[in-house]
Motif scaffolding. Structure first.
Motif, short mmCIF file in Angstrom:
data_model
loop_
_atom_site.label_atom_id
_atom_site.label_comp_id
_atom_site.label_asym_id
_atom_site.label_seq_id
_atom_site.Cartn_x
_atom_site.Cartn_y
_atom_site.Cartn_z
N ARG A 209 39.91 60.63 16.55
CA ARG A 209 39.76 61.53 17.46
C ARG A 209 39.81 61.11 18.74
NH1 ARG A 209 37.42 64.56 13.73
NH2 ARG A 209 35.43 64.44 14.97
N ILE A 210 38.70 60.29 19.67
CA ILE A 210 38.94 60.44 21.07
C ILE A 210 39.76 59.32 21.15
CG2 ILE A 210 37.51 59.20 22.70
CD1 ILE A 210 35.04 59.47 21.16
N ALA A 211 40.52 58.50 20.77
CA ALA A 211 41.88 57.68 20.87
C ALA A 211 42.43 57.79 20.78
CB ALA A 211 41.38 55.75 19.67
N SER A 212 43.00 59.31 20.16
CA SER A 212 44.25 60.09 20.15
C SER A 212 44.51 60.59 21.00
CB SER A 212 44.66 61.18 19.23
OG SER A 212 43.54 61.36 18.42
N LEU A 213 43.59 60.97 21.85
CA LEU A 213 43.18 62.39 23.02
C LEU A 213 44.22 61.40 24.34
CD1 LEU A 213 39.79 62.80 23.53
CD2 LEU A 213 41.52 64.52 23.02
N ASP A 214 45.35 62.80 24.53
CA ASP A 214 46.18 62.39 25.67
C ASP A 214 46.07 63.53 27.04
OD1 ASP A 214 47.83 60.79 27.25
OD2 ASP A 214 49.38 61.26 26.21
N PRO A 215 45.57 62.87 28.20
CA PRO A 215 44.82 61.74 28.62
C PRO A 215 44.00 61.28 27.77
CG PRO A 215 45.23 63.08 30.34
CD PRO A 215 45.80 63.77 29.31
N GLN A 216 43.45 60.31 28.00
CA GLN A 216 41.84 59.78 27.84
C GLN A 216 40.85 60.25 29.03
OE1 GLN A 216 40.87 56.56 25.27
NE2 GLN A 216 42.14 57.87 24.56
N PRO A 217 39.63 60.50 28.21
CA PRO A 217 38.56 61.12 29.01
C PRO A 217 38.61 60.35 30.06
CG PRO A 217 37.38 60.54 26.61
CD PRO A 217 39.03 60.40 26.59
#
Lengths: 384, 609
Positions: A209-217
């Motif tokens: 879930r985190i890796a698919s965030l765009d943009p990354q935190p």
């Protein structure tokens, strides 16, 4: 022998100048055996070092000796209530309670009734003094304070977006919620949050879930500790997430420094850092001199801090009256302990203390800073 | 109904009340700290007594009882917690619960009800297990309950501290409930259910054979003990004002079990002794561990002395007093004699029902071994049938099948028109088949009277139980032994007691497995007279297994002969003596001169499966 020396000293003092014979009775009801002894035992070692040091110098303000009345509560809440009642009956002016909320709160009914200030050795939950009432004090950086320090640091580093991972299983593992609150207040944006169960270890779904965030935190904050934290960190880095990760004092262990590449650049908060020439380094030297072995844990120094706080409060109160000491304690400012400068003024009994920020650099410990948090930013303790 | 003498029970209960009241008065005179020590003692004692109600009477050690304490603590605390506190700390509570604010007493009552319901569900599951499997299951219960409490955050605050509970457990509240727990435990022990359960603890198979439904009695004591644990949990919650799931986990489980085991699990006296001993030792030692002066010497502060002291007491108890400091008897059972000479016993009722036992094609296989192979027998009230055969021929196995101890692989049996197939032993006993055992299965630490009484109480609805018990004891000539423990007697006496116990079940049919083993000639002759009396006067049918062929020949109307699991002959004694198959089975030859049915044959103890 310590006791004998103390008794002799007292007797001598008594004969020489009766006016100086006043002593401060400190009731110590802590867990010297059982599950909590891991924390309480080293704290009490530090307490002894501080008390001997003060008494050898003539006592508080050069006149008032400290007498410790110690009871082992065997990590049990009912025994704590009994021991505290006995200490209250013996007329102590200050009480020291175990490192955990259960026994401390079990004793608070008696403590509040007797109107004697009580300090938990090292409980870090900021709700403790809140629930315990006006006579309950803590002696450790609160979870909310640690979170404020790391959130402020992240913001100052130019990080604008954040993500937290927490577990509702214990009070401590919900520390990232405080982080989110402060980060939000500073103007940062929380991109999301995830929960886990202690001991879960498999973090693939969360990491995806985190890796698919765009943009990354920009920053990911968690108070997970072993075995969850290493699993999470490895999975996160393996998924290609490069965001700054911030942890808390739970990962201040050798494991963290042996994780290799995934841990590189990791930052976490903890109670102290023994920089050269710092009070903590001085305390550690003193500890080794007294006991013949180097200090293994920062909890020794935390015990030293505790006595310095009592000393300062008693000096400010000018008497052994428990109520006067409580009032003085609640208004203490800038007491120099071994790990930090300590302030109670303006808080609910949870001290404002420096928090050390450590970065993992090539498997070694690097001090990032020891900032005091901005008091206005510290979030109110959450009851659940 | 009580099975102990009312006078003894009154003394026991009065002493318990005096103990609690005097202790509370002394402590309240000594100040607040002593009051707290005693309050904790009372609360612990309630829990120890609670565990004892189940574990002591059933003999199944339980590690799971602190689950009930936890349920009691959380339920009562949720009910007494001020509504404002609930709103602040448990916002997700259902509205009706959030608004509820009870006093301690009604909260405890609700906690008892909820805990009993919980215990009923758990008990139905745990009750299916036996011995160490049951103990391990209780351990599972402790772990699961702990996990559920931690997981159910909206109601329990998870593993965090549950705080804000009003501290309403004063010394006298604790004292009152403690006394109530002592009374309940003491009454239960000597209730009908308690006596039955103790009998099943002493010997489960024999208890079943005299009509005791062990599972039911275990469930009753399980629920009752859960109720007592709930009280203890509610009181500790309202004593501390703040607690968390770890208060009801391994550490406290072992502490309470240590008290129970040191004192003696099987009695209320033991529970009190254990709790007092450990509390006193703890209180004494912990005063020393802070360090003290003897003359010029200073003993340094050594924390942990208390635990070492308690560990030593447990070791001492295990080595020297394995049954606990108080042993197996209540104190007043030792001090005061029981009721005096027996009243002249009423006669046992004669058998009015003429229905016969008919078993057909009974077969029992153990793996590859066929112990009993296609045997059919009948037994009518009023007749004595002998069952003989060499060692290992299947006699005891056949008795076990007919009495429900073993379920036959094949075959069917019925009593009159009632089929016995698949019935548990206690149901068969109720239908009128009683038995004794080859290797004597008395309830050794119960008195002779209790041994027999429990049989009377567990059959025929317990009607005239005491009269039946007295009559049975008198008939077997062991009435004089009534007040002594059954396990203390000679072989011959024990066999007679066992027959008396079977008789108290007011049987139509009686199975006697080697009743004369271990008896001398005179005793055997006296036994023969007794047995004849049973058939002639009471009309009981007897199926008799024995190796004393003189006894068999002179007593029996018919003889059945088993060899290698098969019925090889049946008929009157005279016919059997001449039967070539019998002679061959006994002597291994076909010579006919030797009479197999001679006395002195095969004195060895048989050990059929």
């Amino acid at each position: 022998m310590k006791r004998l020396a103390l008794t002799t000293a007292l007797a001598t003092l008594g004969m020489m100048s009766p006016a100086l014979a006043e002593t401060l009775k400190v009731g110590v009801a802590t867990a010297q055996t059982g599950g909590l002894a891991t924390y309480d035992a080293p704290v009490i070692e530090g307490v002894h070092i501080a008390v001997d040091e003060i008494n050898e110098a003539g006592g508080i303000g050069g006149t008032m000796l400290i007498e410790l009345l110690e009871k082992d509560v065997r990590s049990d809440a009912a025994q704590t209530a009994i021991a505290v009642q006995e200490l209250v009956d013996e007329g102590v002016s200050v009480l020291v309670l175990p490192c955990d909320a259960d026994p401390s709160l079990a004793a608070m009914g008696i403590v509040s009734g007797a109107m004697i200030p009580a300090i938990s050795t090292c409980a870090s939950s900021p709700t403790l003094p809140m629930v315990g009432g006006e006579y309950m004090f803590a002696n450790f950086p609160g979870d909310n304070v640690q979170a404020t320090v790391s959130a402020e640091w992240a913001w100052e580093q130019g990080m604008k977006t954040g993500y937290i991972l927490y577990s509702p299983d214990t009070q401590y593992t919900t520390l990232p919620l405080y982080f989110a609150e402060v980060f939000d207040a500073l103007g940062g944006e929380m991109l999301g949050q995830d929960t886990y169960s202690i001991g879960q270890q498999d973090f693939s779904a969360i990491v995806t879930r985190i890796a698919s965030l765009d943009p990354q935190p920009d920053v990911i904050m968690t108070s997970a500790y072993e075995p969850d934290f290493p699993s999470f960190l490895n999975a996160l880095r393996a998924a290609g997430v490069t965001s700054q990760v911030i942890g808390s004092d739970g990962i201040d262990s050798p494991t963290t420094f042996s994780l290799g590449a995934p841990a590189e650049g990791l930052v976490f908060t903890t109670a102290g850092y023994a920089a050269e020439g710092s009070p903590l380094a001085a305390f550690n030297a003193k500890y080794e001199e007294v006991t013949g072995a180097p200090s293994q844990t920062v909890f020794n120094a935390v015990g030293y801090d505790l006595v310095k706080v009592i000393e300062a409060a008693t000096e400010a109160a000018g008497s052994t009256d428990p109520q006067a000491i409580r009032d003085a304690l609640a208004n203490l400012e800038g007491v120099q302990g071994a790990t930090s400068v300590i302030t109670y003024k303006g808080t609910d009994g949870m001290p404002v203390r420096e928090v050390s920020m450590i970065r993992v650099k090539e498997g070694e410990r690097e001090l990032v800073g020891q900032p005091s948090p901005t008091a206005e930013l510290i979030p109110a303790p959450r009851m659940q | 109904m009580l099975t102990a003498s009312p006078r003894n029970m009154a003394i026991a209960l009065a002493a318990a009340a005096a103990f609690v009241i005097v202790a509370a008065l002394v402590a309240s005179g000594l100040g607040a700290a002593s009051e707290r020590v005693l309050s904790v003692f009372f609360i612990s004692l309630i829990a120890v007594v609670g565990i004892g109600i189940y574990s002591g009477n059933s003999g199944v050690l339980s590690f799971g009882h602190l689950s009930f304490m936890a349920v009691g603590a959380y339920v009562s605390a949720l009910l007494t917690l001020p509504a404002a506190m609930k709103a602040a700390t448990l916002p997700k509570l259902p509205a009706w619960l959030a608004a509820t604010e009870l006093g301690l007493f009604p909260a405890i009552l609700v906690a008892i009800v909820v805990t009993c319901a919980f215990a009923l569900v758990v008990g139905l599951a745990v009750g299916r297990l036996d011995g160490s499997a049951a103990t391990i299951a209780t351990l599972g219960l402790l772990i699961i309950t702990h996990g559920v409490i931690i997981g159910w955050r909206d109601v329990t605050r998870g593993s965090g501290t549950f705080f804000g509970v009003p501290r309403e457990t004063s010394l006298w509240v604790a004292a009152g409930w403690c006394l109530a727990a002592l009374v309940v435990a003491r009454l239960y022990r000597d209730s009908v259910s308690g006596l039955r359960l103790r009998a099943s603890r002493e010997n489960a198979i024999a208890a079943g054979a005299v009509g005791v439904d062990m599972k039911r009695e275990r469930l009753i004591s399980w629920i009752l003990s859960a109720a007592v644990m709930a009280v203890s949990g509610a009181l500790i919650a309202h004593f501390l004002g703040a607690f968390s799931p770890k208060k009801f986990y391994f550490v406290d489980t072992f502490q309470l079990l240590a008290m129970l085991i040191v004192g003696g699990m099987t009695t209320v006296t033991g529970a009190v002794t254990g709790a007092v001993t450990i509390t006193v030792v703890t209180e004494v030692l912990r005063r020393f561990e802070s360090g003290f002066d003897i003359g010029a010497f200073t003993v340094p502060q050594v924390f942990g002395t208390t635990q070492i002291g308690i560990a030593l007491i447990i070791l001492f108890a295990m080595f020297r007093k394995a049954e606990g400091l108080a042993g197996l008897k209540e104190w007043e059972e030792r001090v005061f004699a029981r009721r005096g000479a027996k009243k002249t016993a009423a006669a046992l009722p004669a058998v009015s029902d003429e229905s016969a036992l008919t078993a057909e094609h009974m077969t029992m296989r153990f793996g590859g071994l066929t112990a009993v192979n296609d045997v059919s027998v009948t037994l009518r009230p009023g007749e004595i049938v002998g069952l003989i055969g060499p060692n290992g021929s299947g006699k005891t196995t056949l008795l076990n099948m007919l009495s429900g101890v073993l379920e036959p692989t094949e075959g069917t049996s019925r009593l009159g028109e009632t089929t016995l197939d698949g019935l548990p032993t206690h149901r068969i006993a109720e239908l009128g088949i009683a038995r004794t055992f080859q290797n004597i299965r008395l309830f050794p630490s119960l008195t002779v009277e209790q041994n027999v009484l429990v049989a009377g109480l567990s059959t025929g609805g317990g009607k005239d139980a005491r009269a039946r018990a007295d009559a049975a004891l008198a008939r077997l000539g062991v009435a004089g032994h009534a007040d002594k423990d059954a396990g203390t007697f000679s072989y011959g006496d024990q066999r007679r007691i066992e027959i008396a116990r079977a008789l108290a079940c007011r049987p139509k049919l009686l199975f006697l497995d080697e009743p004369a083993a271990g008896m001398n000639r005179e005793e055997t002759d006296a036994l023969m007279e007794t047995l004849r009396g049973l058939t002639r006067e009471l009309g009981i049918g007897i199926l008799l297994v024995d190796h004393d062929l003189k006894l068999i020949n002179s007593l029996c109307d018919r003889i059945l002969v088993l060899n290698e699991g098969r019925l090889i002959a049946s008929g009157a004694p005279a016919e059997i003596r001449r039967d070539p198959a019998v002679i061959e089975a006994y002597l291994g030859t076909s010579q006919t001169q030797d009479d197999p049915a001679e006395p002195g044959h095969q004195p060895t103890e048989e050990n059929d499966p």
